[in-house]
Design a protein around this motif. Sequence first.
Motif, PDB file in Angstrom:
ATOM      1  N   ARG A   1      -8.153  40.831 -42.284  1.00 31.31           N
ATOM      2  CA  ARG A   1      -7.389  40.000 -43.220  1.00 31.31           C
ATOM      3  C   ARG A   1      -6.980  38.687 -42.565  1.00 31.31           C
ATOM      4  O   ARG A   1      -6.960  37.637 -43.204  1.00 31.31           O
ATOM      5  N   ASP A   2      -6.659  38.774 -41.261  1.00 33.12           N
ATOM      6  CA  ASP A   2      -6.209  37.585 -40.545  1.00 33.12           C
ATOM      7  C   ASP A   2      -7.353  36.586 -40.391  1.00 33.12           C
ATOM      8  O   ASP A   2      -7.147  35.375 -40.426  1.00 33.12           O
ATOM      9  N   THR A   3      -8.590  37.115 -40.222  1.00 33.36           N
ATOM     10  CA  THR A   3      -9.721  36.227 -39.928  1.00 33.36           C
ATOM     11  C   THR A   3     -10.589  35.985 -41.149  1.00 33.36           C
ATOM     12  O   THR A   3     -10.629  34.883 -41.675  1.00 33.36           O
ATOM     13  N   GLU A   4     -11.268  37.037 -41.636  1.00 35.60           N
ATOM     14  CA  GLU A   4     -12.265  36.849 -42.685  1.00 35.60           C
ATOM     15  C   GLU A   4     -11.636  36.448 -44.016  1.00 35.60           C
ATOM     16  O   GLU A   4     -12.201  35.662 -44.763  1.00 35.60           O
ATOM     17  N   LEU A   5     -10.470  37.017 -44.329  1.00 31.53           N
ATOM     18  CA  LEU A   5      -9.825  36.681 -45.599  1.00 31.53           C
ATOM     19  C   LEU A   5      -9.096  35.349 -45.534  1.00 31.53           C
ATOM     20  O   LEU A   5      -8.502  34.918 -46.503  1.00 31.53           O
ATOM     21  N   ALA A   6      -9.114  34.701 -44.342  1.00 22.43           N
ATOM     22  CA  ALA A   6      -8.500  33.385 -44.178  1.00 22.43           C
ATOM     23  C   ALA A   6      -7.013  33.402 -44.533  1.00 22.43           C
ATOM     24  O   ALA A   6      -6.533  32.562 -45.284  1.00 22.43           O
ATOM     25  N   LEU A   7      -6.293  34.413 -44.008  1.00 22.60           N
ATOM     26  CA  LEU A   7      -4.848  34.466 -44.194  1.00 22.60           C
ATOM     27  C   LEU A   7      -4.184  34.344 -42.826  1.00 22.60           C
ATOM     28  O   LEU A   7      -4.835  34.490 -41.796  1.00 22.60           O
ATOM     29  N   ASP A   8      -2.893  34.069 -42.835  1.00 25.97           N
ATOM     30  CA  ASP A   8      -2.118  34.115 -41.596  1.00 25.97           C
ATOM     31  C   ASP A   8      -0.919  34.999 -41.830  1.00 25.97           C
ATOM     32  O   ASP A   8      -0.282  34.926 -42.876  1.00 25.97           O
ATOM     33  N   PHE A   9      -0.615  35.839 -40.827  1.00 26.50           N
ATOM     34  CA  PHE A   9       0.564  36.694 -40.908  1.00 26.50           C
ATOM     35  C   PHE A   9       1.546  36.185 -39.857  1.00 26.50           C
ATOM     36  O   PHE A   9       1.408  36.507 -38.685  1.00 26.50           O
ATOM     37  N   PRO A  10       2.510  35.365 -40.253  1.00 28.32           N
ATOM     38  CA  PRO A  10       3.356  34.678 -39.269  1.00 28.32           C
ATOM     39  C   PRO A  10       4.109  35.628 -38.339  1.00 28.32           C
ATOM     40  O   PRO A  10       4.149  35.389 -37.142  1.00 28.32           O
ATOM     41  N   ALA A  11       4.722  36.688 -38.858  1.00 29.89           N
ATOM     42  CA  ALA A  11       5.451  37.616 -37.999  1.00 29.89           C
ATOM     43  C   ALA A  11       5.684  38.898 -38.778  1.00 29.89           C
ATOM     44  O   ALA A  11       5.723  38.892 -40.006  1.00 29.89           O
ATOM     45  N   VAL A  12       5.855  40.007 -38.044  1.00 30.91           N
ATOM     46  CA  VAL A  12       6.034  41.303 -38.687  1.00 30.91           C
ATOM     47  C   VAL A  12       7.484  41.466 -39.124  1.00 30.91           C
ATOM     48  O   VAL A  12       8.391  41.201 -38.337  1.00 30.91           O
ATOM     49  N   ASN A  13       7.714  41.878 -40.365  1.00 30.78           N
ATOM     50  CA  ASN A  13       9.103  42.121 -40.759  1.00 30.78           C
ATOM     51  C   ASN A  13       9.414  43.604 -40.924  1.00 30.78           C
ATOM     52  O   ASN A  13      10.559  43.974 -41.102  1.00 30.78           O
TER      53      ASN A  13
ATOM     54  N   ALA B   1     -15.182  26.599 -48.979  1.00 29.33           N
ATOM     55  CA  ALA B   1     -15.237  26.146 -47.595  1.00 29.33           C
ATOM     56  C   ALA B   1     -13.877  25.611 -47.160  1.00 29.33           C
ATOM     57  O   ALA B   1     -13.432  25.836 -46.042  1.00 29.33           O
ATOM     58  N   ARG B   2     -13.187  24.926 -48.092  1.00 26.60           N
ATOM     59  CA  ARG B   2     -11.888  24.354 -47.737  1.00 26.60           C
ATOM     60  C   ARG B   2     -10.867  25.460 -47.477  1.00 26.60           C
ATOM     61  O   ARG B   2      -9.935  25.298 -46.719  1.00 26.60           O
ATOM     62  N   MET B   3     -11.059  26.617 -48.158  1.00 25.21           N
ATOM     63  CA  MET B   3     -10.165  27.746 -47.907  1.00 25.21           C
ATOM     64  C   MET B   3     -10.613  28.533 -46.680  1.00 25.21           C
ATOM     65  O   MET B   3     -10.031  29.554 -46.341  1.00 25.21           O
ATOM     66  N   GLY B   4     -11.685  28.066 -46.036  1.00 24.13           N
ATOM     67  CA  GLY B   4     -12.162  28.751 -44.843  1.00 24.13           C
ATOM     68  C   GLY B   4     -13.028  29.949 -45.163  1.00 24.13           C
ATOM     69  O   GLY B   4     -13.134  30.875 -44.380  1.00 24.13           O
ATOM     70  N   LYS B   5     -13.644  29.950 -46.362  1.00 24.81           N
ATOM     71  CA  LYS B   5     -14.494  31.083 -46.732  1.00 24.81           C
ATOM     72  C   LYS B   5     -15.925  30.623 -46.887  1.00 24.81           C
ATOM     73  O   LYS B   5     -16.181  29.514 -47.342  1.00 24.81           O
ATOM     74  N   THR B   6     -16.849  31.484 -46.511  1.00 24.84           N
ATOM     75  CA  THR B   6     -18.251  31.161 -46.686  1.00 24.84           C
ATOM     76  C   THR B   6     -18.797  31.965 -47.854  1.00 24.84           C
ATOM     77  O   THR B   6     -18.147  32.873 -48.344  1.00 24.84           O
ATOM     78  N   PHE B   7     -19.986  31.613 -48.287  1.00 24.75           N
ATOM     79  CA  PHE B   7     -20.616  32.341 -49.389  1.00 24.75           C
ATOM     80  C   PHE B   7     -21.768  33.141 -48.800  1.00 24.75           C
ATOM     81  O   PHE B   7     -22.763  32.566 -48.357  1.00 24.75           O
ATOM     82  N   SER B   8     -21.616  34.455 -48.742  1.00 20.77           N
ATOM     83  CA  SER B   8     -22.661  35.262 -48.120  1.00 20.77           C
ATOM     84  C   SER B   8     -22.602  36.681 -48.644  1.00 20.77           C
ATOM     85  O   SER B   8     -21.523  37.208 -48.941  1.00 20.77           O
TER      86      SER B   8
ATOM     87  N   THR C   1     -13.260  43.622 -48.510  1.00 18.23           N
ATOM     88  CA  THR C   1     -13.996  42.555 -47.843  1.00 18.23           C
ATOM     89  C   THR C   1     -13.471  41.179 -48.232  1.00 18.23           C
ATOM     90  O   THR C   1     -13.725  40.215 -47.529  1.00 18.23           O
ATOM     91  N   GLY C   2     -12.748  41.087 -49.347  1.00 21.85           N
ATOM     92  CA  GLY C   2     -12.222  39.790 -49.784  1.00 21.85           C
ATOM     93  C   GLY C   2     -13.300  38.870 -50.317  1.00 21.85           C
ATOM     94  O   GLY C   2     -13.112  37.663 -50.387  1.00 21.85           O
ATOM     95  N   ARG C   3     -14.447  39.429 -50.728  1.00 24.23           N
ATOM     96  CA  ARG C   3     -15.544  38.604 -51.246  1.00 24.23           C
ATOM     97  C   ARG C   3     -15.506  38.603 -52.768  1.00 24.23           C
ATOM     98  O   ARG C   3     -16.373  39.185 -53.419  1.00 24.23           O
ATOM     99  N   GLU C   4     -14.486  37.943 -53.347  1.00 20.14           N
ATOM    100  CA  GLU C   4     -14.325  37.986 -54.798  1.00 20.14           C
ATOM    101  C   GLU C   4     -15.521  37.363 -55.506  1.00 20.14           C
ATOM    102  O   GLU C   4     -16.107  37.957 -56.409  1.00 20.14           O
TER     103      GLU C   4
END
Lengths: 342, 417
Positions: A112-124, B52-59, B380-383
Amino acid sequence: MTKTVFFGAVAAAAVLGSTGAYAAEGDTLRTVKQRGELICGVNPGLVGFAAPDANGNWSGFDISLCRAIAAAVVGDPNKVRFVPTTGQTRFTALSSGEVDVLTRNSTWSFQRDTELALDFPAVNYYDGQGFLVRKDLGVTSAKELDGATVCIQTGTTTELNLADYFRANNITYQPVNIDSNAEGEQQYLAGACDAYTTDASGLAATRAAFADPENHIILPEIISKEPLAPAVRHGDNNWGDIVRWTLFALVAGEEYGVTSANVEELSKSSTNPEVQRLLGQTDNLGGMIGLDAEWAKRAIMANGNYGEIFAATIGEQTPIGLARGLNALWTQGGLMYAPPFR
Amino acid sequence: MTHLQPAEHQPFRLSMLIYDRRYRSLTIQAVVFIAVMLAGAWLVHNTLENLARMGKTFSFSFLWARAGYDIPFSLIPYTATDTHFRALVVGLLNTLLVSFIGCILATIVGVIAGVLRLSNNWLVSKMMTVYVEIFRNVPLLLWILVILAIFTEVMPSPRDYKGDNAAASMILFDSVAPTNRYTAVPRLAMESPPEPLTIAGTPISGTLIAFGGALLAAYLIFRWVRRRATDRQNATGRRPATWWIGLLLFAVPLAALMLLFKVHLIPPKLTGFNFTGGANLDNGFVVLVLALTLYTGAFIAEIVRAGIMSVSRGQSEAAFALGLRARPTMGLVILPQALRVIVPPLISQFLNLTKNSSLAIAVGYPDLRATLGGTTLNQTGREMEAMMLMMGIYLALSLLISAAMNVYNARVRLKER
């Protein structure tokens, strides 16, 4: 005919284009300030964490964090809008820009932190996955659940943990996929599943809402690590900093004894340099993250410090009755630790 | 006197693209086509840009990653260690299963209800009217939820069957146990199953070959018998009875095979938390099939009624005059003529049913929407990819059903010679 279709397509494209551009707008802080209101994605109903009362007023552990952020950024803990999101819709709601921040007991995980392009600032809230069963089932350990039917919220990390745990222990189960905690509660109480599994805190909160909580037990096995954290979009680092340090301000508040009752007084009279920096008497820390000097003071005034929020929403004096455990301050054997405010 | 040159001999000028009626429509079509294409390209580009701007690729590479979640109901072997693609196939097969069974049952229910609605019996026709109107006018999702609620709240839980003073008891000679999770029914099993046959490296189930072969042979022989009977009828005017030949052809080989492989029933037994041994028909599946059948059946009933009413009354009067009774009149005269009116709208009902099966999410039945569009999408977050794939699959499915039904429609259409 062709023309109508064509103009329709252009109109649709224009709409999509404009919302898309809005979502990609990097500066969440500016958007929130301009709007004068913070939009938080929250659990649609989990007593103690996020649930509306009969008058539609939201309260709970996650709600308090959202209000604290609103107090720090907009200046008023009530200038918030809560968007209920299910396990399935929460991350889409965040990455599409529908909500500014997700305060919805979501597990911080690598993918979630990497592929889903989210950030988790800190654990609450440091949590782990458990099982809720009826007492008269006669089960005392999760390993005795061979062949059981288990209700599981789809789209969660718990779904994957469950599959891993039963495989690793070489026992079988029958999953029943449900969409929300309310549906899980209903299916479990109707006997459509033998066990209900989710984060142990969520189980305690669900059980507290039962008519007969004493007839249900949470099994001792905690089968995973579930660090629950607020989430923001990846790439807007300043906004991530604001969420992270608002949470740390609440934790630091507990550490230095700054409560909602004495914060006003301490902000004038405290001689502790750390408290002076935290509450904005010296060093204007707020200016470094695009806020004013008294941001942390307002955040603590909103619902109190971390310990006060915990005690008021999910602590041992509430029906949910969760012990601090891992979520105690580091000075009391827990994991809650705020980096220095300087 | 000026000599008018024929238009086609005029040299081509650019302005003719607009002012010459022969070229104008081509010009407009070309411009609109280019504009539509540009708009489409811009939409795709815009989407990719924003992703791409959201940091997601299409694959689509996520399809080959480990799925990691379990699916409660699967037609092919599947475990949590399989890929997302296999989960997709499991979901697709589940969708096909529900749609296939739903289409068949809905047609049966619809034809019966449609014919009965035209009955001269006041009570029967009014009952069918009530059925059609209440199912047709309440949203399908509500029916699914109502039927599910009946199943989960009214049926006993498996634990109620436990002990000497059980709160519930199995029905039909202790062989069937309806519960609020599933209906436990006996399962057919073979003591000495035939060896699988290996053709070109792939093992093929011996059971399938034996039973499939027997059924196919019986069908082909029976067809030949019936054709001979028709020839005989044409020649002599009397049709020899063939039904007992058919019965023997199908029943005897099947019975012999079942004896040979020692086929027997394994009744469900309550062990631990759940019934095991037999087969457990998941309530989600039963509820979904039931709701889809009754809902679509109501629409099909109206289509059938319209079809029958489109056949002129003179037809049935003529049939009666020839001495046909009510049932042969319906089967031999009215329905064959009504079919050409019935089939085209029936196709769209089948398509509706297939697409409506995606409401399976409401009952936790793992169809395509629940595996690919639910858990896989979430984990996977691949909507974008999952949604596009799912739309493509449903589109292909609908077009296939439509194509198959159009072939059938061509066969029953009024032949004009």
